[in-house]
Design a protein around this motif. Structure first.
Motif, PDB file in Angstrom:
ATOM      1  N   SER A  91      -4.849   6.749 -20.457  1.00 24.71           N
ATOM      2  CA  SER A  91      -4.775   7.514 -21.699  1.00 24.71           C
ATOM      3  C   SER A  91      -6.047   7.332 -22.519  1.00 24.71           C
ATOM      4  CB  SER A  91      -3.548   7.116 -22.512  1.00 24.71           C
ATOM      5  OG  SER A  91      -3.672   5.784 -22.951  1.00 24.71           O
ATOM      6  N   LYS A  92      -6.666   6.166 -22.461  1.00 23.55           N
ATOM      7  CA  LYS A  92      -7.936   5.975 -23.148  1.00 23.55           C
ATOM      8  C   LYS A  92      -8.981   6.930 -22.579  1.00 23.55           C
ATOM      9  CE  LYS A  92      -7.482   1.125 -24.397  1.00 23.55           C
ATOM     10  NZ  LYS A  92      -8.049  -0.219 -24.222  1.00 23.55           N
ATOM     11  N   PHE A  93      -8.978   7.114 -21.273  1.00 25.65           N
ATOM     12  CA  PHE A  93      -9.911   8.033 -20.646  1.00 25.65           C
ATOM     13  C   PHE A  93      -9.639   9.452 -21.119  1.00 25.65           C
ATOM     14  CE2 PHE A  93     -11.190  10.870 -17.137  1.00 25.65           C
ATOM     15  CZ  PHE A  93     -12.548  10.600 -17.149  1.00 25.65           C
ATOM     16  N   GLY A  94      -8.375   9.833 -21.201  1.00 26.54           N
ATOM     17  CA  GLY A  94      -8.020  11.160 -21.689  1.00 26.54           C
ATOM     18  C   GLY A  94      -8.516  11.387 -23.099  1.00 26.54           C
ATOM     19  N   ASP A  95      -8.376  10.382 -23.953  1.00 25.13           N
ATOM     20  CA  ASP A  95      -8.884  10.493 -25.319  1.00 25.13           C
ATOM     21  C   ASP A  95     -10.400  10.661 -25.321  1.00 25.13           C
ATOM     22  OD1 ASP A  95      -6.285  10.105 -26.192  1.00 25.13           O
ATOM     23  OD2 ASP A  95      -6.591   7.999 -26.715  1.00 25.13           O
ATOM     24  N   LEU A  96     -11.052   9.989 -24.406  1.00 30.68           N
ATOM     25  CA  LEU A  96     -12.503  10.011 -24.318  1.00 30.68           C
ATOM     26  C   LEU A  96     -13.041  11.395 -23.940  1.00 30.68           C
ATOM     27  CD1 LEU A  96     -14.771   7.799 -24.384  1.00 30.68           C
ATOM     28  CD2 LEU A  96     -14.515   7.685 -21.920  1.00 30.68           C
ATOM     29  N   ILE A  97     -12.398  12.042 -22.987  1.00 26.80           N
ATOM     30  CA  ILE A  97     -12.921  13.325 -22.498  1.00 26.80           C
ATOM     31  C   ILE A  97     -12.342  14.533 -23.221  1.00 26.80           C
ATOM     32  CG2 ILE A  97     -13.452  12.393 -20.215  1.00 26.80           C
ATOM     33  CD1 ILE A  97     -10.933  13.931 -19.209  1.00 26.80           C
ATOM     34  N   ASN A  98     -11.333  14.351 -24.049  1.00 33.44           N
ATOM     35  CA  ASN A  98     -10.709  15.466 -24.744  1.00 33.44           C
ATOM     36  C   ASN A  98     -11.363  15.799 -26.075  1.00 33.44           C
ATOM     37  OD1 ASN A  98      -8.672  16.852 -23.344  1.00 33.44           O
ATOM     38  ND2 ASN A  98      -7.441  14.997 -23.364  1.00 33.44           N
ATOM     39  N   LEU A  99     -12.597  15.422 -26.247  1.00 31.85           N
ATOM     40  CA  LEU A  99     -13.313  15.729 -27.472  1.00 31.85           C
ATOM     41  C   LEU A  99     -13.778  17.183 -27.443  1.00 31.85           C
ATOM     42  CD1 LEU A  99     -15.442  12.476 -27.737  1.00 31.85           C
ATOM     43  CD2 LEU A  99     -13.284  12.990 -28.889  1.00 31.85           C
ATOM     44  N   ASP A 100     -14.018  17.749 -28.629  1.00 28.18           N
ATOM     45  CA  ASP A 100     -14.493  19.131 -28.669  1.00 28.18           C
ATOM     46  C   ASP A 100     -16.016  19.216 -28.564  1.00 28.18           C
ATOM     47  OD1 ASP A 100     -15.046  18.107 -31.122  1.00 28.18           O
ATOM     48  OD2 ASP A 100     -14.141  19.720 -32.281  1.00 28.18           O
ATOM     49  N   VAL A 101     -16.659  18.092 -28.311  1.00 26.83           N
ATOM     50  CA  VAL A 101     -18.093  18.076 -28.024  1.00 26.83           C
ATOM     51  C   VAL A 101     -18.273  17.677 -26.559  1.00 26.83           C
ATOM     52  CG1 VAL A 101     -18.748  17.507 -30.397  1.00 26.83           C
ATOM     53  CG2 VAL A 101     -18.383  15.659 -28.751  1.00 26.83           C
ATOM     54  N   PRO A 102     -19.391  18.066 -25.952  1.00 29.11           N
ATOM     55  CA  PRO A 102     -19.632  17.658 -24.570  1.00 29.11           C
ATOM     56  C   PRO A 102     -19.720  16.135 -24.454  1.00 29.11           C
ATOM     57  CG  PRO A 102     -21.140  19.413 -25.214  1.00 29.11           C
ATOM     58  CD  PRO A 102     -20.446  18.958 -26.459  1.00 29.11           C
ATOM     59  N   VAL A 103     -19.115  15.602 -23.392  1.00 32.00           N
ATOM     60  CA  VAL A 103     -19.121  14.163 -23.127  1.00 32.00           C
ATOM     61  C   VAL A 103     -19.716  13.957 -21.740  1.00 32.00           C
ATOM     62  CG1 VAL A 103     -17.725  12.083 -22.873  1.00 32.00           C
ATOM     63  CG2 VAL A 103     -17.052  13.833 -24.550  1.00 32.00           C
ATOM     64  N   LEU A 104     -20.886  13.308 -21.701  1.00 28.47           N
ATOM     65  CA  LEU A 104     -21.546  13.016 -20.437  1.00 28.47           C
ATOM     66  C   LEU A 104     -21.225  11.585 -20.044  1.00 28.47           C
ATOM     67  CD1 LEU A 104     -23.537  13.887 -18.190  1.00 28.47           C
ATOM     68  CD2 LEU A 104     -25.369  12.932 -19.617  1.00 28.47           C
ATOM     69  N   LEU A 105     -20.557  11.434 -18.907  1.00 23.79           N
ATOM     70  CA  LEU A 105     -20.210  10.116 -18.387  1.00 23.79           C
ATOM     71  C   LEU A 105     -21.212   9.724 -17.316  1.00 23.79           C
ATOM     72  CD1 LEU A 105     -16.358  10.520 -17.932  1.00 23.79           C
ATOM     73  CD2 LEU A 105     -17.595   9.720 -19.944  1.00 23.79           C
ATOM     74  N   ASP A 106     -21.679   8.493 -17.407  1.00 27.40           N
ATOM     75  CA  ASP A 106     -22.589   7.926 -16.425  1.00 27.40           C
ATOM     76  C   ASP A 106     -21.870   6.789 -15.720  1.00 27.40           C
ATOM     77  OD1 ASP A 106     -24.788   6.856 -15.000  1.00 27.40           O
ATOM     78  OD2 ASP A 106     -25.330   5.588 -16.699  1.00 27.40           O
ATOM     79  N   PHE A 107     -21.484   7.017 -14.469  1.00 24.99           N
ATOM     80  CA  PHE A 107     -20.861   5.961 -13.664  1.00 24.99           C
ATOM     81  C   PHE A 107     -21.991   5.195 -12.990  1.00 24.99           C
ATOM     82  CE2 PHE A 107     -17.452   8.894 -14.339  1.00 24.99           C
ATOM     83  CZ  PHE A 107     -16.335   8.074 -14.445  1.00 24.99           C
ATOM     84  N   TYR A 108     -22.071   3.898 -13.282  1.00 28.90           N
ATOM     85  CA  TYR A 108     -23.210   3.096 -12.864  1.00 28.90           C
ATOM     86  C   TYR A 108     -22.761   1.668 -12.505  1.00 28.90           C
ATOM     87  CZ  TYR A 108     -22.987   0.141 -16.961  1.00 28.90           C
ATOM     88  OH  TYR A 108     -22.577  -0.779 -17.885  1.00 28.90           O
ATOM     89  N   THR A 109     -23.725   0.893 -12.004  1.00 26.83           N
ATOM     90  CA  THR A 109     -23.590  -0.560 -11.907  1.00 26.83           C
ATOM     91  C   THR A 109     -24.925  -1.169 -12.297  1.00 26.83           C
ATOM     92  OG1 THR A 109     -24.325  -0.719  -9.619  1.00 26.83           O
ATOM     93  CG2 THR A 109     -21.954  -0.478  -9.970  1.00 26.83           C
TER      94      THR A 109
ATOM     95  N   LEU B 293     -10.583   3.960 -12.150  1.00 22.68           N
ATOM     96  CA  LEU B 293     -11.084   5.231 -12.672  1.00 22.68           C
ATOM     97  C   LEU B 293     -12.112   5.833 -11.722  1.00 22.68           C
ATOM     98  CD1 LEU B 293     -11.270   7.387 -14.857  1.00 22.68           C
ATOM     99  CD2 LEU B 293     -12.934   5.922 -16.038  1.00 22.68           C
ATOM    100  N   ALA B 294     -13.037   5.019 -11.250  1.00 23.14           N
ATOM    101  CA  ALA B 294     -14.049   5.502 -10.307  1.00 23.14           C
ATOM    102  C   ALA B 294     -13.397   6.054  -9.042  1.00 23.14           C
ATOM    103  CB  ALA B 294     -15.031   4.393  -9.957  1.00 23.14           C
ATOM    104  N   ASN B 295     -12.384   5.379  -8.548  1.00 26.76           N
ATOM    105  CA  ASN B 295     -11.672   5.868  -7.361  1.00 26.76           C
ATOM    106  C   ASN B 295     -10.928   7.164  -7.660  1.00 26.76           C
ATOM    107  OD1 ASN B 295     -12.555   3.799  -5.701  1.00 26.76           O
ATOM    108  ND2 ASN B 295     -10.765   2.532  -6.064  1.00 26.76           N
TER     109      ASN B 295
END
Length: 102
Positions: A2-20, A57-59
């Protein structure tokens, strides 16, 4: 999740960087993403997600190579790329998704 859903449900673009921290390409992208975040200001968000700390989440998003960049707008994935990308391309991409709401 649900935290992820809150993160991406914004009305502005959200760029996620999956990294290590141990991946060289991820390290190369770090200053580029800082530049992108500075350029877009509060018109969008750039969020780094460490796949070693967010394995489920990555999976779930089938992140297979690093870095993986995913752009969300209003909870929908609108763009995705694995590998390095330059700042201008990312800024232009985010600006395109800003224009769609006008």
């Amino acid at each position: 999740m649900s935290k992820f859903g809150d993160l991406i449900n914004l009305d502005v673009p959200v760029l996620l960087d999956f990294y290590t921290d141990w991946d060289e390409s991820s390290t190369v992208m770090s200053p580029i993403l800082k530049d992108v975040a500075a350029a877009i200001g509060d018109k969008g968000k750039v969020i780094k997600i460490d796949v070693d700390k967010n394995v489920m989440l990555a999976n779930a998003l089938r992140v297979k190579s690093l870095p993986t960049l995913i752009l969300y707008k209003n909870g929908e994935m609108v763009w995705r790329k694995s590998g390095e990308e330059d700042a201008n391309t990312l800024i232009n991409l985010i600006q395109q998704h800003l224009q769609e709401e006008i």
